[in-house]
Design a protein around this motif. Structure first.
Motif, mmCIF file in Angstrom:
data_model
loop_
_atom_site.group_PDB
_atom_site.id
_atom_site.type_symbol
_atom_site.label_atom_id
_atom_site.label_comp_id
_atom_site.label_asym_id
_atom_site.label_seq_id
_atom_site.Cartn_x
_atom_site.Cartn_y
_atom_site.Cartn_z
ATOM 1 N N LEU A 237 0.819 -1.209 0.000
ATOM 2 C CA LEU A 237 0.000 0.000 0.000
ATOM 3 C C LEU A 237 0.854 1.262 0.000
ATOM 4 C CD1 LEU A 237 -1.781 -2.376 1.412
ATOM 5 C CD2 LEU A 237 -3.299 -0.491 1.994
ATOM 6 N N LEU A 238 1.875 1.301 0.857
ATOM 7 C CA LEU A 238 2.726 2.489 0.918
ATOM 8 C C LEU A 238 3.551 2.638 -0.361
ATOM 9 C CD1 LEU A 238 3.865 4.926 2.376
ATOM 10 C CD2 LEU A 238 5.512 3.419 3.526
ATOM 11 N N ILE A 239 4.099 1.540 -0.855
ATOM 12 C CA ILE A 239 4.916 1.606 -2.076
ATOM 13 C C ILE A 239 4.071 2.103 -3.249
ATOM 14 C CG2 ILE A 239 6.268 0.254 -3.724
ATOM 15 C CD1 ILE A 239 6.937 -1.633 -1.312
ATOM 16 N N LYS A 240 2.847 1.599 -3.362
ATOM 17 C CA LYS A 240 1.961 2.015 -4.454
ATOM 18 C C LYS A 240 1.576 3.484 -4.297
ATOM 19 C CE LYS A 240 -0.141 0.772 -8.243
ATOM 20 N NZ LYS A 240 0.641 0.290 -9.407
ATOM 21 N N ALA A 241 1.345 3.918 -3.070
ATOM 22 C CA ALA A 241 0.999 5.325 -2.830
ATOM 23 C C ALA A 241 2.153 6.242 -3.218
ATOM 24 C CB ALA A 241 0.617 5.532 -1.367
ATOM 25 N N MET A 242 3.378 5.840 -2.874
ATOM 26 C CA MET A 242 4.546 6.647 -3.244
ATOM 27 C C MET A 242 4.704 6.706 -4.762
ATOM 28 S SD MET A 242 5.965 7.900 -0.536
ATOM 29 C CE MET A 242 7.577 8.386 -1.153
ATOM 30 N N GLU A 243 4.312 5.645 -5.424
ATOM 31 C CA GLU A 243 4.404 5.582 -6.886
ATOM 32 C C GLU A 243 3.368 6.495 -7.552
ATOM 33 O OE1 GLU A 243 2.848 2.181 -9.821
ATOM 34 O OE2 GLU A 243 4.551 1.491 -8.622
ATOM 35 N N LEU A 244 2.170 6.584 -6.961
ATOM 36 C CA LEU A 244 1.062 7.304 -7.598
ATOM 37 C C LEU A 244 0.900 8.749 -7.136
ATOM 38 C CD1 LEU A 244 -1.733 4.533 -7.569
ATOM 39 C CD2 LEU A 244 -0.259 5.199 -9.478
ATOM 40 N N ALA A 245 1.377 9.052 -5.933
ATOM 41 C CA ALA A 245 1.141 10.386 -5.377
ATOM 42 C C ALA A 245 1.900 11.460 -6.156
ATOM 43 C CB ALA A 245 1.553 10.417 -3.909
ATOM 44 N N LYS A 246 1.249 12.597 -6.328
ATOM 45 C CA LYS A 246 1.853 13.738 -7.038
ATOM 46 C C LYS A 246 1.560 15.020 -6.260
ATOM 47 C CE LYS A 246 3.017 11.436 -10.910
ATOM 48 N NZ LYS A 246 2.890 10.092 -10.366
ATOM 49 N N GLY A 247 2.367 16.075 -6.503
ATOM 50 C CA GLY A 247 2.098 17.410 -5.970
ATOM 51 C C GLY A 247 1.912 17.443 -4.472
ATOM 52 N N GLU A 248 0.831 18.100 -4.029
ATOM 53 C CA GLU A 248 0.573 18.284 -2.595
ATOM 54 C C GLU A 248 0.362 16.957 -1.880
ATOM 55 O OE1 GLU A 248 -2.587 21.019 -1.942
ATOM 56 O OE2 GLU A 248 -1.604 22.690 -2.970
ATOM 57 N N THR A 249 -0.244 16.011 -2.591
ATOM 58 C CA THR A 249 -0.480 14.704 -1.977
ATOM 59 C C THR A 249 0.846 14.022 -1.647
ATOM 60 O OG1 THR A 249 -2.514 14.478 -3.270
ATOM 61 C CG2 THR A 249 -1.627 12.470 -2.277
ATOM 62 N N ALA A 270 -4.537 10.477 8.455
ATOM 63 C CA ALA A 270 -4.054 11.276 7.324
ATOM 64 C C ALA A 270 -3.556 10.388 6.179
ATOM 65 C CB ALA A 270 -2.932 12.207 7.787
ATOM 66 N N VAL A 271 -2.771 9.368 6.506
ATOM 67 C CA VAL A 271 -2.219 8.497 5.458
ATOM 68 C C VAL A 271 -3.334 7.652 4.835
ATOM 69 C CG1 VAL A 271 -0.625 6.595 4.975
ATOM 70 C CG2 VAL A 271 0.086 8.473 6.479
ATOM 71 N N LYS A 272 -4.263 7.215 5.666
ATOM 72 C CA LYS A 272 -5.401 6.446 5.141
ATOM 73 C C LYS A 272 -6.229 7.292 4.166
ATOM 74 C CE LYS A 272 -9.212 3.490 6.726
ATOM 75 N NZ LYS A 272 -9.900 2.945 7.918
ATOM 76 N N ASN A 273 -6.375 8.569 4.475
ATOM 77 C CA ASN A 273 -7.087 9.484 3.560
ATOM 78 C C ASN A 273 -6.357 9.596 2.216
ATOM 79 O OD1 ASN A 273 -9.210 10.039 5.273
ATOM 80 N ND2 ASN A 273 -8.248 11.860 6.171
ATOM 81 N N ILE A 274 -5.026 9.636 2.272
ATOM 82 C CA ILE A 274 -4.244 9.668 1.030
ATOM 83 C C ILE A 274 -4.460 8.376 0.241
ATOM 84 C CG2 ILE A 274 -1.883 9.645 0.100
ATOM 85 C CD1 ILE A 274 -1.123 11.528 2.442
ATOM 86 N N TYR A 275 -4.420 7.247 0.946
ATOM 87 C CA TYR A 275 -4.680 5.963 0.279
ATOM 88 C C TYR A 275 -6.048 5.972 -0.406
ATOM 89 C CZ TYR A 275 -0.730 3.749 2.794
ATOM 90 O OH TYR A 275 0.504 3.398 3.281
ATOM 91 N N ASN A 276 -7.040 6.532 0.296
ATOM 92 C CA ASN A 276 -8.396 6.563 -0.272
ATOM 93 C C ASN A 276 -8.448 7.444 -1.531
ATOM 94 O OD1 ASN A 276 -9.270 4.873 1.758
ATOM 95 N ND2 ASN A 276 -10.084 6.529 3.044
ATOM 96 N N GLN A 277 -7.758 8.588 -1.469
ATOM 97 C CA GLN A 277 -7.722 9.481 -2.641
ATOM 98 C C GLN A 277 -7.110 8.783 -3.860
ATOM 99 O OE1 GLN A 277 -5.624 13.174 -1.681
ATOM 100 N NE2 GLN A 277 -6.517 13.150 0.375
ATOM 101 N N LEU A 278 -6.119 7.934 -3.613
ATOM 102 C CA LEU A 278 -5.374 7.287 -4.693
ATOM 103 C C LEU A 278 -5.919 5.897 -5.039
ATOM 104 C CD1 LEU A 278 -1.767 8.231 -3.450
ATOM 105 C CD2 LEU A 278 -3.033 9.312 -5.319
ATOM 106 N N ASN A 279 -7.030 5.516 -4.397
ATOM 107 C CA ASN A 279 -7.634 4.188 -4.634
ATOM 108 C C ASN A 279 -6.644 3.048 -4.365
ATOM 109 O OD1 ASN A 279 -10.183 5.251 -5.519
ATOM 110 N ND2 ASN A 279 -9.238 5.717 -7.498
ATOM 111 N N ILE A 280 -5.853 3.213 -3.314
ATOM 112 C CA ILE A 280 -4.810 2.230 -3.023
ATOM 113 C C ILE A 280 -5.407 0.878 -2.630
ATOM 114 C CG2 ILE A 280 -2.897 1.662 -1.472
ATOM 115 C CD1 ILE A 280 -2.248 3.792 -3.606
#
Length: 324
Positions: A237-249, A270-280
């Motif tokens: 989940l974290l690796i995929k989020a780092m791969e997909l996240a851009k800009g402010e996220t 906070a991190v779970k919200n980021i995961y949700n935004q990125l459909n992790i």
């Protein structure tokens, strides 16, 4: 064919009746202690199921099944020292209850005991079974070292992560199944198909664990939900989020990863919200399902009547449809 509950009862009875040594007390008490903590007994049950599936005598498979469980608990005892973990299944870890030196030495004896149990298989199949066991043991240690290496790396790829969980988690599932198949009389080709099934199943199982760590029900999961987020553990989940996240996220995600002082609940939210935004979660579930499907394709190639395969298939399905 024996049902799952019967096989679980058989292995639990065998574990409770097993005698190791008595003195020095500090050497042997920790072994009895960690073996009595319970757990799913997943790997020994899979070994028994594989033996049963090929028409073998489950009683002949109990010693190697216990060998797998003793080895698994040996790795947990040593992992807990490395992780400085205070609890294991809700009870103090061995190094906390005694000390690290006791835990190291007791773990060493457990590895010897596992080998002694393996040696109880029929001489005709001893060499191939021992080869599987030794290859499995080395793979698990390699996986643990790679996982520890990840702690100091800033960049880990999905492929590197999948290989790590293949070694650390999946090869033990696969090895248990192949050993059970060999004890049950399978030829090497059929046993190898079952190994491939177990390897893919083990990867899917660990990906499910990654998902549950973030999205599971804490009352059912049995440990702190969000623990991987708090410790910055490099899961899928974290690796995929780092791969997909851009800009402010990406900036926000990096902030939480690098923060040395924080409120745990706030960080998880906070991190779970980021995961949700990125459909992790959806990405992780798709990856998990891909490995589960590969596992089933290998399982279907095994040349046995479906009625002999149904119990193991149901058990595999149960492992991947869980909330704990």
């Amino acid at each position: 064919m024996q049902q799952i509950q019967q096989l679980q009862n058989s292995i639990n009875q065998y574990i409770s009746n097993k005698k190791y040594g008595t003195t020095p007390v500090e050497l042997y008490e920790p072994i009895y202690y960690i073996m009595a903590l319970g757990g799913k007994r997943l790997r020994p049950c899979l070994l028994l199921m594989a033996c049963d599936m090929f028409g073998g005598d489950v009683q002949q498979a109990l010693a190697p099944a216990l060998a797998i469980e003793v080895f698994h608990n040996f790795t947990l005892m040593h992992d807990d020292i490395m992780d400085k973990a205070p609890l294991r299944r809700g009870k103090p870890t061995v190094h906390e209850k005694w000390n690290a030196n006791v835990a190291i030495l007791s773990g060493d004896v457990m590895m010897v005991e596992a080998n002694k149990l393996i040696m109880q298989v029929d001489d005709r199949i001893l060499r191939p079974v021992l080869d599987v066991f030794n290859d499995t043991a080395v793979g698990v240690c390699e996986g643990q070292q790679i996982d520890m290496n990840f702690e100091t790396l800033t960049h880990v790829t999905i492929d590197e992560y999948i290989n790590m969980i293949r070694l650390k988690t999946a090869v033990l599932v696969a090895g248990a199944l192949k050993m059970g198949a060999l004890v049950g009389g399978a030829d090497d080709a059929e046993a190898s198909l079952l190994y491939s099934f177990g390897e893919q199943l083990g990867i899917a199982f660990q990906l499910q664990d990654d998902i549950l760590d973030v999205y599971g029900d804490p009352k059912k999961f049995g440990k702190q939900v969000g623990g991987d987020i708090i410790s910055n553990k490099k899961t899928y989940l974290l690796i995929k989020a780092m791969e997909l996240a851009k800009g402010e996220t990406l900036t926000e995600l990096n902030y939480w990863i690098s923060a040395t002082e924080f409120n745990g609940i706030e960080k998880v939210t906070a991190v779970k919200n980021i995961y949700n935004q990125l459909n992790i979660r959806e990405h992780a579930e798709a990856e998990m399902n891909r490995y589960a499907e590969q596992a089933i394709l290998n399982f279907e190639k095994i040349n046995l009547p479906n009625e002999r395969k149904v119990i193991l298939k149901e058990f595999a399905d149960m492992l991947l449809v869980r909330d704990y």
